[in-house]
Each structure stands twice: as structure tokens, then as C-alpha cells.
Design a protein around this motif. Sequence first.
Motif, short mmCIF file in Angstrom:
data_model
loop_
_atom_site.label_atom_id
_atom_site.label_comp_id
_atom_site.label_asym_id
_atom_site.label_seq_id
_atom_site.Cartn_x
_atom_site.Cartn_y
_atom_site.Cartn_z
N ASP A 163 0.84 -1.21 0.00
CA ASP A 163 0.00 0.00 0.00
C ASP A 163 0.87 1.26 0.00
O ASP A 163 0.66 2.18 0.78
N ILE A 164 1.83 1.29 -0.91
CA ILE A 164 2.88 2.32 -0.86
C ILE A 164 2.32 3.72 -1.01
O ILE A 164 2.64 4.62 -0.23
N ALA A 165 1.48 3.95 -2.01
CA ALA A 165 0.97 5.30 -2.26
C ALA A 165 0.21 5.83 -1.05
O ALA A 165 0.38 6.99 -0.65
N TYR A 192 9.03 -5.33 -5.75
CA TYR A 192 9.99 -5.20 -4.65
C TYR A 192 11.38 -5.66 -5.08
O TYR A 192 12.39 -4.99 -4.83
N ALA A 193 11.45 -6.82 -5.76
CA ALA A 193 12.75 -7.35 -6.19
C ALA A 193 13.40 -6.44 -7.23
O ALA A 193 14.62 -6.21 -7.21
N LYS A 194 12.61 -5.91 -8.16
CA LYS A 194 13.15 -4.99 -9.15
C LYS A 194 13.63 -3.70 -8.48
O LYS A 194 14.69 -3.16 -8.84
N ALA A 195 12.86 -3.21 -7.52
CA ALA A 195 13.24 -1.99 -6.81
C ALA A 195 14.54 -2.20 -6.03
O ALA A 195 15.41 -1.32 -5.99
N LYS A 196 14.68 -3.37 -5.44
CA LYS A 196 15.90 -3.69 -4.69
C LYS A 196 17.10 -3.74 -5.63
O LYS A 196 18.18 -3.24 -5.31
N ALA A 197 16.92 -4.32 -6.82
CA ALA A 197 18.00 -4.38 -7.80
C ALA A 197 18.43 -2.97 -8.20
O ALA A 197 19.64 -2.67 -8.30
N ALA A 251 13.33 2.90 2.74
CA ALA A 251 12.47 3.96 2.21
C ALA A 251 12.62 4.11 0.70
O ALA A 251 11.62 4.19 -0.03
N LEU A 252 13.86 4.14 0.21
CA LEU A 252 14.07 4.33 -1.22
C LEU A 252 13.56 3.14 -2.02
O LEU A 252 12.97 3.31 -3.09
N ILE A 253 13.75 1.94 -1.51
CA ILE A 253 13.23 0.76 -2.20
C ILE A 253 11.71 0.82 -2.30
O ILE A 253 11.13 0.49 -3.34
N ALA A 254 11.05 1.29 -1.25
CA ALA A 254 9.59 1.42 -1.30
C ALA A 254 9.16 2.42 -2.35
O ALA A 254 8.22 2.18 -3.12
N GLU A 255 9.87 3.55 -2.43
CA GLU A 255 9.51 4.57 -3.42
C GLU A 255 9.74 4.05 -4.85
O GLU A 255 8.94 4.32 -5.75
N ILE A 256 10.82 3.31 -5.04
CA ILE A 256 11.07 2.74 -6.37
C ILE A 256 10.01 1.70 -6.70
O ILE A 256 9.51 1.63 -7.83
N ALA A 257 9.64 0.89 -5.70
CA ALA A 257 8.65 -0.17 -5.92
C ALA A 257 7.30 0.41 -6.34
O ALA A 257 6.53 -0.25 -7.05
N LEU A 258 7.03 1.65 -5.94
CA LEU A 258 5.77 2.30 -6.31
C LEU A 258 5.65 2.46 -7.82
O LEU A 258 4.55 2.38 -8.38
#
Length: 283
Positions: A64-66, A195-200, A251-258
Motif C-alpha cells: 500500500d505504498i501510495a 519489490y525485487a526490481k526496486a531492490k535491484a 524507504a528508497l526501495i519502497a519509493e522505487i517499488a511504487l
Amino acid sequence: MASQSDIVTKASEGALEDIQKNSPEDYAKLEASPDLKAKIFQAARATANECVQLTKEFAGQPKDIAERLAKHLSADRIKLIEGGLIIPTFRLNVIKQDDGKHRVDLTRGGKPFSPSKVLESSNDIDWATIMQYASIIVEAVLMVLSAVGISITPSDSVIEGTIRETATIIQSSSRMERAVEAFVSAWDAAGGSAYAKAKALFYLIKDSYSAGILWTIIKSLCSQMKWYDWLETAAKVSAMLIASLLSDGVALIAEIALIVLSAVDFARKIANVIHLADIKKTL
């Protein structure tokens, strides 16, 4: 993980240290302007504090990132983040010709960005791959700027200069080549996991920061800004990245995952790298 107050302190102090290390002439100007230095330090501190608050919000895998970002950021900030990976550098198209050979066309805004090249040798493919690597890293940095609330619209000449400079650095750095290769492999293996793409992508940004190329890119992208504006931009990015590194990138991974699954043009760049590697095997 360090305490929240320690993260904010280390990140804001580290941002000024980054300025001193990477732009000593501009840092000397700051030393001569105590009020301006204090302003930039406070901007870095506020950015680091925001990262800490978002880290608390997204402890664990983000969901529920947004909605959760809306607790901390304005609608305009969230909109800026959502556009973070759709700021184009150039588009590379791999085209198979009637004669069986492949050609790459590089365009920006529908206009040629660089002359087309027929891929007749390994060197040709290496050139195209490095150019695609450069666009991936520069667009990742533009996304980071969006994440800290900075919106810039670089001119075509600035984008071209930044890409050329970045490509030159990558070509001379086996470390950065390996970092992008690792990113491409991790992204491809992630499938449909945001999530995995954002982490990469986070790890690619981390490697770019560690190697110093991130600072070079920011300075180039902000080359048309006044010197104190670009220093504040760089300080905010440094503070956010240092805070992210001290808090496992939550935090940054969550923003990218959005945004990562909707970044169609960005994803096409990774597919291009894989395609170019396949073509190279046939030569």
C-alpha cells in the motif's frame, strides 16, 4: 541499524563531506558563506529525517505504498515520484535489417540522438551496450532526484553531454560495468516482483554512489543551475542516500517499488541489453 538520530546526523554531516570531497572549489565558497552553508546543511538534515520517517513507515516489505506515502508527503511530491522513471534520456531500438544484420537507432523526442550504427562487430555491440548502460544509470539518478523532491528538465544538450560523460566513465570502469551487469541480471530474475526490481535498482544506485559516478552525473545534469542550487541538490541526494545505506534502503526501495512496474520505457532498456548480448553470441 544505527539509531534514528544517528542516521540523521551522519547523513547530514556526510552530505557536506561529499561536497568537500567531490567539489572542493564550491565547498570553499560555502565556507566563505556561513549562512548558505547552514541552509544547505539544514536541507540535507530535513531530507535525512524524511528518509528516517519513511523507513519507519515501510519497515518490512512495502505494501500500500501510495497510501502510506501520503501520510508523510504531499500529493505533488508523490506525483513527482510517480514520474521518476519516465524522464527519458534517449530510446535505443534494435532493428533487424533485410540483410540479416542488426542496426541500432538512438532517438530522443523522435529525433536522432546519435547516428544509427550497424552491428557488424563485437566493438559495435559493446558501444551500443555501454550507451544503454549510461542511459540506465542517468535515468536512475533522475529518479533519485524525483525521490528527494527535485524536478529538473535538462536540455537536450545537457542530456547528451551527461550521457557521453557517463558512457566514457563506464567504459573505463570495470567496476561500473559489473555493477550494471549485476543489475540487469537481478532485474531480469525478478520477474513481476516490484519489490525485487526496486531492490535491484537500489543496489545499482548504491554502487553508482560508491564509485563516485553519481556525483558526476548530478553535477552534469545540474550544470545550468546556479552553483549553490546544484550544491543543495547534491546535498539532499547525498543525505538521502547515506540515510538509505544506514537503514538498508527501506524507504528508497519502497519509493522505487511504487513506480517500477509501470516504467515501460525503462524496462525496455534492460531488455535491449539482454538482446544485444544475444546478438553478440552470434557474431
